[in-house]
Scaffold this motif. Structure first.
Motif, PDB file in Angstrom:
ATOM      1  N   ARG A  61      36.876  16.485 -28.682  1.00 53.25           N
ATOM      2  CA  ARG A  61      37.608  17.371 -27.760  1.00 53.25           C
ATOM      3  C   ARG A  61      39.097  17.026 -27.759  1.00 53.25           C
ATOM      4  N   LEU A  62      39.421  15.738 -27.801  1.00 48.33           N
ATOM      5  CA  LEU A  62      40.818  15.326 -27.831  1.00 48.33           C
ATOM      6  C   LEU A  62      41.507  15.857 -29.088  1.00 48.33           C
ATOM      7  N   ILE A  63      40.830  15.770 -30.220  1.00 51.59           N
ATOM      8  CA  ILE A  63      41.387  16.277 -31.480  1.00 51.59           C
ATOM      9  C   ILE A  63      41.583  17.783 -31.401  1.00 51.59           C
ATOM     10  N   GLU A  64      40.631  18.475 -30.766  1.00 49.51           N
ATOM     11  CA  GLU A  64      40.750  19.926 -30.597  1.00 49.51           C
ATOM     12  C   GLU A  64      41.910  20.275 -29.667  1.00 49.51           C
ATOM     13  N   ILE A  65      42.077  19.491 -28.617  1.00 45.23           N
ATOM     14  CA  ILE A  65      43.189  19.717 -27.679  1.00 45.23           C
ATOM     15  C   ILE A  65      44.524  19.571 -28.409  1.00 45.23           C
ATOM     16  N   MET A  66      44.612  18.550 -29.266  1.00 45.28           N
ATOM     17  CA  MET A  66      45.848  18.322 -30.011  1.00 45.28           C
ATOM     18  C   MET A  66      46.123  19.487 -30.952  1.00 45.28           C
ATOM     19  N   ALA A  67      45.074  19.979 -31.599  1.00 45.27           N
ATOM     20  CA  ALA A  67      45.234  21.122 -32.511  1.00 45.27           C
ATOM     21  C   ALA A  67      45.701  22.352 -31.743  1.00 45.27           C
ATOM     22  N   ARG A  68      45.162  22.529 -30.550  1.00 49.81           N
ATOM     23  CA  ARG A  68      45.564  23.682 -29.722  1.00 49.81           C
ATOM     24  C   ARG A  68      47.029  23.539 -29.291  1.00 49.81           C
ATOM     25  N   LEU A  69      47.436  22.347 -28.935  1.00 50.72           N
ATOM     26  CA  LEU A  69      48.817  22.126 -28.522  1.00 50.72           C
ATOM     27  C   LEU A  69      49.796  22.421 -29.658  1.00 50.72           C
ATOM     28  N   ARG A  70      49.348  22.190 -30.894  1.00 50.51           N
ATOM     29  CA  ARG A  70      50.220  22.396 -32.059  1.00 50.51           C
ATOM     30  C   ARG A  70      50.042  23.783 -32.682  1.00 50.51           C
ATOM     31  N   ASP A  71      49.205  24.614 -32.093  1.00 50.85           N
ATOM     32  CA  ASP A  71      48.974  25.942 -32.648  1.00 50.85           C
ATOM     33  C   ASP A  71      50.290  26.712 -32.739  1.00 50.85           C
ATOM     34  N   PRO A  72      50.608  27.251 -33.904  1.00 51.35           N
ATOM     35  CA  PRO A  72      51.897  27.931 -34.103  1.00 51.35           C
ATOM     36  C   PRO A  72      52.132  29.111 -33.173  1.00 51.35           C
ATOM     37  N   GLU A  73      51.050  29.756 -32.701  1.00 50.06           N
ATOM     38  CA  GLU A  73      51.207  30.947 -31.873  1.00 50.06           C
ATOM     39  C   GLU A  73      50.913  30.692 -30.403  1.00 50.06           C
ATOM     40  N   LYS A  74      49.833  29.962 -30.115  1.00 45.73           N
ATOM     41  CA  LYS A  74      49.410  29.799 -28.730  1.00 45.73           C
ATOM     42  C   LYS A  74      49.629  28.374 -28.193  1.00 45.73           C
ATOM     43  N   GLY A  75      50.233  27.524 -28.996  1.00 48.01           N
ATOM     44  CA  GLY A  75      50.417  26.140 -28.582  1.00 48.01           C
ATOM     45  C   GLY A  75      51.583  25.929 -27.640  1.00 48.01           C
ATOM     46  N   CYS A  76      51.802  24.667 -27.285  1.00 48.28           N
ATOM     47  CA  CYS A  76      52.916  24.277 -26.403  1.00 48.28           C
ATOM     48  C   CYS A  76      54.203  24.223 -27.226  1.00 48.28           C
ATOM     49  N   PRO A  77      55.272  24.890 -26.783  1.00 50.66           N
ATOM     50  CA  PRO A  77      56.527  24.877 -27.548  1.00 50.66           C
ATOM     51  C   PRO A  77      57.043  23.470 -27.843  1.00 50.66           C
TER      52      PRO A  77
END
Length: 268
Positions: free
Chosen positions: A7-23
């Motif tokens: 889950r932590l790895i998935e959270i990191m991937a989501r944070l780095r998502d080019p479109e929906k991630g954290c700026p």
């Protein structure tokens, strides 16, 4: 891999998502994340010194997040993934502990330490495609200065370049202090800086011979000074005074009072 780590790895991937991630997370690079990684490692050390186990649990999580962050950026660059990091450290620990995982006969601590350093040395040679690299090759330049000085000295000592006992290291400090005082009298800034550096390097050498970690010792001295200084400020607030209003004699007396209260002493 545990569900929580996945889950932590998935959270990191989501944070780095080019479109929906954290700026902010998307903009980071290896270089910009490094200071946070170092900071988190020191915060782990800090809570350990405080004996704060709940804090340690939290800070270890923060440090793990830094590892996952770097691994995610490497995966995006097509270099490696988090699982490669885990596999690499697994292999390294097994390789460096043949007395545990293989058929080698375990020796005493000193023999095991020598074997450990031998394995590390061989790995460094293989990694560099060994072509006669010096004994100091591979000591990271980004390490805190005291820590790097200690590592450089330890590497040099393995070649035989070392004082035979602590007396030589102690005498070297006296020598460097005299040279420092001479430079101060001359008033040449560059010379003063060089001699103070030599003095600090010699102090690290003394700590090494005394089996004391110089970086940890200085951190403890910092904590002690901070605690005693805070005690002085508190006492002066009670008297509606400031430090500037006291003479050197009065300040010295208040400092001794802080020492007697045990301010800044390591918890036992």
């Amino acid at each position: 891999m545990s569900a929580s780590l996945e889950r932590l790895i998935e959270i990191m991937a989501r944070l780095r998502d080019p479109e929906k991630g954290c700026p902010w997370d998307r903009e980071q690079t290896f270089e910009t994340v490094v200071p946070y990684t170092i900071e988190e490692a020191y915060e782990v050390e800090d809570v350990i010194q405080q004996g704060d186990m709940p804090g340690l649990c939290e800070e270890l999580g923060d440090l793990l997040f830094q590892v996952v962050f770097h691994a995610r950026m490497a995966e995006e660059a097509g270099e490696f993934v988090f699982d490669d990091v885990v596999c690499a450290i697994n292999d390294k620990m097994v390789r460096r502990h043949p007395h545990v995982f293989a058929e080698e006969k375990p020796g005493d601590w000193h023999q095991q330490r020598q074997a450990w350093e031998g394995h590390k040395s061989q790995e460094r040679k293989q990694k560099a495609g060994y072509s006669g690299s010096g004994a100091l090759h591979g000591v990271a330049t980004a390490l805190p200065a005291l820590m790097r000085a200690e590592k450089l000295q330890k590497r040099a000592a393995r070649t035989g370049f070392d004082w035979p006992d602590i007396a030589g290291a102690s005498q070297k400090i006296d020598e460097e202090l005299a040279e420092c005082q001479s430079a101060l009298q001359n008033g040449v800034k560059q010379e003063i800086e060089e001699e103070i550096g030599d003095l600090l390097f010699s102090c690290v050498n003394l700590a090494r011979h005394a089996d004391v970690d110089a970086e940890s010792a200085l951190r403890q001295a910092n904590r002690k000074f901070s605690s005693r200084f805070s005690y002085m400020e508190g006492r002066l607030r009670e008297q509606a005074k400031t430090i500037r209003q006291l003479s050197m004699e009065e300040l010295d007396q208040l400092w001794e009072e802080a020492k007697l209260t045990g301010a800044g002493q390591r918890a036992t």
